[in-house]
Write a protein that holds these residues in place. Sequence first.
Motif, mmCIF file in Angstrom:
data_model
loop_
_atom_site.group_PDB
_atom_site.id
_atom_site.type_symbol
_atom_site.label_atom_id
_atom_site.label_comp_id
_atom_site.label_asym_id
_atom_site.label_seq_id
_atom_site.Cartn_x
_atom_site.Cartn_y
_atom_site.Cartn_z
ATOM 1 N N ARG A 25 -3.412 -18.905 8.664
ATOM 2 C CA ARG A 25 -4.486 -18.505 7.357
ATOM 3 C C ARG A 25 -5.818 -18.063 8.149
ATOM 4 O O ARG A 25 -6.660 -17.212 7.319
ATOM 5 N N ARG A 26 -6.249 -18.303 9.101
ATOM 6 C CA ARG A 26 -7.724 -17.719 9.707
ATOM 7 C C ARG A 26 -7.297 -16.312 10.370
ATOM 8 O O ARG A 26 -8.153 -15.545 10.370
ATOM 9 N N ALA A 27 -6.013 -15.990 10.583
ATOM 10 C CA ALA A 27 -5.772 -14.550 11.041
ATOM 11 C C ALA A 27 -5.439 -13.473 9.875
ATOM 12 O O ALA A 27 -6.065 -12.428 10.125
ATOM 13 N N LEU A 28 -5.414 -14.044 8.555
ATOM 14 C CA LEU A 28 -5.345 -13.121 7.458
ATOM 15 C C LEU A 28 -6.490 -12.571 7.167
ATOM 16 O O LEU A 28 -7.371 -13.094 7.151
ATOM 17 N N ARG A 29 -6.418 -11.095 6.838
ATOM 18 C CA ARG A 29 -7.353 -10.183 6.614
ATOM 19 C C ARG A 29 -7.157 -9.608 5.231
ATOM 20 O O ARG A 29 -6.100 -8.928 4.942
ATOM 21 N N VAL A 30 -8.087 -9.683 4.415
ATOM 22 C CA VAL A 30 -7.789 -9.183 2.970
ATOM 23 C C VAL A 30 -8.991 -8.111 2.659
ATOM 24 O O VAL A 30 -10.123 -8.437 2.954
ATOM 25 N N TYR A 31 -8.432 -6.891 2.243
ATOM 26 C CA TYR A 31 -9.253 -5.859 1.872
ATOM 27 C C TYR A 31 -9.353 -5.459 0.473
ATOM 28 O O TYR A 31 -7.996 -5.546 -0.136
ATOM 29 N N GLY A 32 -10.282 -4.656 -0.333
ATOM 30 C CA GLY A 32 -10.206 -4.574 -1.523
ATOM 31 C C GLY A 32 -10.057 -5.546 -2.606
ATOM 32 O O GLY A 32 -10.591 -6.653 -2.441
ATOM 33 N N THR A 33 -9.434 -5.426 -3.678
ATOM 34 C CA THR A 33 -9.061 -6.328 -4.593
ATOM 35 C C THR A 33 -7.672 -6.892 -4.879
ATOM 36 O O THR A 33 -6.703 -6.134 -4.580
ATOM 37 N N LEU A 34 -7.416 -8.128 -5.241
ATOM 38 C CA LEU A 34 -6.030 -8.595 -5.339
ATOM 39 C C LEU A 34 -5.945 -8.898 -6.886
ATOM 40 O O LEU A 34 -6.401 -9.949 -7.350
ATOM 41 N N PRO A 35 -5.312 -7.937 -7.528
ATOM 42 C CA PRO A 35 -5.051 -8.094 -8.933
ATOM 43 C C PRO A 35 -4.384 -9.263 -9.300
ATOM 44 O O PRO A 35 -3.519 -9.453 -8.665
ATOM 45 N N ARG A 36 -4.577 -9.952 -10.441
ATOM 46 C CA ARG A 36 -3.840 -11.371 -10.642
ATOM 47 C C ARG A 36 -2.976 -11.117 -11.835
ATOM 48 O O ARG A 36 -3.252 -10.451 -12.799
ATOM 49 N N GLY A 89 1.087 -5.142 -14.570
ATOM 50 C CA GLY A 89 0.593 -6.101 -13.476
ATOM 51 C C GLY A 89 0.526 -5.556 -12.250
ATOM 52 O O GLY A 89 0.751 -4.426 -12.062
ATOM 53 N N PRO A 90 0.219 -6.444 -11.334
ATOM 54 C CA PRO A 90 0.133 -5.927 -9.975
ATOM 55 C C PRO A 90 1.387 -5.685 -9.437
ATOM 56 O O PRO A 90 2.408 -6.379 -9.729
ATOM 57 N N LEU A 91 1.689 -4.503 -8.497
ATOM 58 C CA LEU A 91 2.876 -4.283 -7.972
ATOM 59 C C LEU A 91 2.460 -4.424 -6.298
ATOM 60 O O LEU A 91 1.868 -3.692 -5.744
ATOM 61 N N ILE A 92 3.061 -5.472 -5.633
ATOM 62 C CA ILE A 92 2.670 -5.709 -4.175
ATOM 63 C C ILE A 92 3.876 -5.428 -3.378
ATOM 64 O O ILE A 92 4.989 -5.694 -3.538
ATOM 65 N N LEU A 93 3.519 -4.481 -2.323
ATOM 66 C CA LEU A 93 4.525 -4.009 -1.495
ATOM 67 C C LEU A 93 4.402 -4.553 -0.272
ATOM 68 O O LEU A 93 3.336 -5.128 0.294
ATOM 69 N N VAL A 94 5.250 -5.015 0.544
ATOM 70 C CA VAL A 94 5.451 -5.741 1.968
ATOM 71 C C VAL A 94 6.351 -4.891 2.939
ATOM 72 O O VAL A 94 7.273 -4.311 2.754
ATOM 73 N N GLN A 101 -2.152 -0.400 -9.818
ATOM 74 C CA GLN A 101 -2.405 -1.601 -9.025
ATOM 75 C C GLN A 101 -1.444 -2.080 -8.058
ATOM 76 O O GLN A 101 -0.547 -3.049 -8.344
ATOM 77 N N VAL A 102 -1.560 -1.171 -7.053
ATOM 78 C CA VAL A 102 -0.801 -1.501 -5.702
ATOM 79 C C VAL A 102 -1.606 -2.134 -4.617
ATOM 80 O O VAL A 102 -2.648 -1.830 -4.405
ATOM 81 N N VAL A 103 -0.845 -3.424 -4.150
ATOM 82 C CA VAL A 103 -1.578 -3.856 -3.190
ATOM 83 C C VAL A 103 -0.344 -3.970 -1.836
ATOM 84 O O VAL A 103 0.807 -3.990 -2.235
ATOM 85 N N LEU A 104 -0.628 -3.420 -0.773
ATOM 86 C CA LEU A 104 0.163 -3.537 0.429
ATOM 87 C C LEU A 104 0.001 -4.772 1.264
ATOM 88 O O LEU A 104 -1.225 -4.895 1.617
ATOM 89 N N PRO A 153 -2.754 2.743 3.047
ATOM 90 C CA PRO A 153 -2.569 3.729 1.843
ATOM 91 C C PRO A 153 -4.013 4.096 1.276
ATOM 92 O O PRO A 153 -4.496 2.945 0.697
ATOM 93 N N PRO A 154 -4.443 5.295 1.116
ATOM 94 C CA PRO A 154 -5.927 5.103 0.629
ATOM 95 C C PRO A 154 -5.818 4.781 -0.930
ATOM 96 O O PRO A 154 -6.940 4.564 -1.276
ATOM 97 N N ARG A 155 -4.815 5.030 -1.633
ATOM 98 C CA ARG A 155 -5.025 4.666 -2.953
ATOM 99 C C ARG A 155 -4.629 3.279 -3.370
ATOM 100 O O ARG A 155 -4.765 3.080 -4.557
ATOM 101 N N ALA A 156 -4.229 2.388 -2.488
ATOM 102 C CA ALA A 156 -3.992 0.820 -2.926
ATOM 103 C C ALA A 156 -5.357 0.387 -3.218
ATOM 104 O O ALA A 156 -6.224 0.576 -2.318
ATOM 105 N N VAL A 157 -5.119 -0.644 -4.175
ATOM 106 C CA VAL A 157 -6.338 -1.339 -4.521
ATOM 107 C C VAL A 157 -6.684 -2.482 -3.739
ATOM 108 O O VAL A 157 -7.863 -3.070 -3.807
ATOM 109 N N GLY A 158 -5.424 -2.969 -2.969
ATOM 110 C CA GLY A 158 -5.949 -4.022 -2.163
ATOM 111 C C GLY A 158 -4.996 -4.038 -0.928
ATOM 112 O O GLY A 158 -3.819 -3.120 -0.899
ATOM 113 N N TYR A 159 -5.328 -4.753 0.195
ATOM 114 C CA TYR A 159 -4.592 -4.354 1.297
ATOM 115 C C TYR A 159 -4.562 -6.031 2.243
ATOM 116 O O TYR A 159 -5.927 -6.298 2.416
ATOM 117 N N LEU A 160 -3.625 -6.430 2.749
ATOM 118 C CA LEU A 160 -3.623 -7.640 3.512
ATOM 119 C C LEU A 160 -2.883 -7.358 4.724
ATOM 120 O O LEU A 160 -1.944 -6.867 4.676
#
Length: 492
Positions: free
Chosen positions: A353-364, A424-429, A452-455, A465-472
């Motif tokens: 949990r402490r290591a996780l880094r979140v950038y941008g927005t995470l659509p719900r 809705g959000p499309l989350i790529l892993v 609404q892509v999150v990687l 990816p420059p066009r992703a709205v969120g990045y973890l």
Amino acid sequence: MTDDPSLRSQALRTLLAAFPTATAPDWVRRLGDQGLGGVVLFGHNIVDESQVTGLISTLRAGRPELIVALDEEGGDVTRLGYTSGSRYPGNAALGAVDDENLTRQVYAALGGELAALGITLDLAPTVDVNSAPDNPVIGTRSFGTDPARVAAHTVAAVRGLGDAGVAACAKHFPGHGATRVDSHEAVPVVDAPLSVLRERDLPPFAAAIGAGAPAIMTAHLRVPALTGDLPATFSPAALGDLLRGELGFGGAIITDALEMGGAAGDAGMGIAAVRSLAAGADLLCLGAKITEELVEATVAEIVAAVHDGRLPAERLADAARRCAVLAAATRADRATGGVSVPVPDEIGLAAARRALRVYGTLPRSPRPLIVELDAPPTIAVGEVPWGLLPYLEATDAPADLVRLRPLSDEPVDVDALARRAAGGPLILVSRDTHRHARIREVIEQVTAAYPQVVLVEMGWPAWRPPRAVGYLATFGAGPANARAAAEALLTG
């Protein structure tokens, strides 16, 4: 030529063998009783705790000082968690948190599990500085790119294992983090002057020595300025002049697996064993695919090398002595001093949990689409479960789950994914996305077609990816990392 019982005994003591079953073969028990240095366990040797405990008890029945080792790094490289994933995040996550006390606690918890099973030598931590982002073999196994940070966490890891009564082995000397070739397959070259090695690659090894690490593992790589045409495993300049002389290491030098393409190659195991002993190595890790015949042939080659002058008798005796010292220091019945260690699941998840880094927005969304882009693992990692999907499937998470294999011939229908996401959000892993052009291409196609892509990057976070709205960035692909990412994506 193994008629000299003294030389045979010394040669045996320098070997770490392996076997392919969950029970101890008769030949391993027999050679163990005759003086075999130790055994290395792999994922295929491990079923559950009671089986491992019984296996080790059987191996040590006639000789308690037999070394039992394995590569348990936490994170992506795990043997105890080979079928389920490690309960601990690996070095990259710990380096991202940058709390040396946490690193020591995690390694103490990991070491506590090993000690409870009877494992006395952990072929960890990896202390390579990951200076080449496209490195194919280190990545999230490293504490990071800064030598000072890696050195500090090396000390914490060595001491954490020691708190649990387990010997640490810092690897891969003189530093594997600047390579672009996997030494499992060929000999990498680090074309850098010694001044660069001293500033970039060697500080973590010096730190490990200062922290009392009883063992250091060699790397099958060439550094022309240091080793010439030889891999470090076969280089007296690397093992004798640099490691023993300049850095002052007095413990056991352990080789990486000699069966690897960067070592035995076409010469064969016996020749590789002789060359590494002659260069200054003490305990020879033969590899995973080992048979009684191969061990006996290796012993015979070592003895023959003493007789024909390729290996000085005093060098073999010195190596056997250092192995005996390591074995005595890692006896299974050695008291740990009553040091308490953290509860594994609690400390592992807390670190992830402490290591996780979140950038941008995470659509719900009440039910997001989660698409895992699978890729083959490295040889060091093996087929260990990874990613969000194993965790989400086990917890029956409120998500639509898809697994794709873009590196195979399997087509990726971007429009179909967009329709399935239904606004809705499309989350790529993915993991180590920077190393796979095809996976980057798919991600860019998806982000171009859908807003609404999150990687979720579960490897080394070197590309976004420059066009992703969120990045973890999780800094690892194990269950603890997956849970930490899932919590951020599905709650809050």
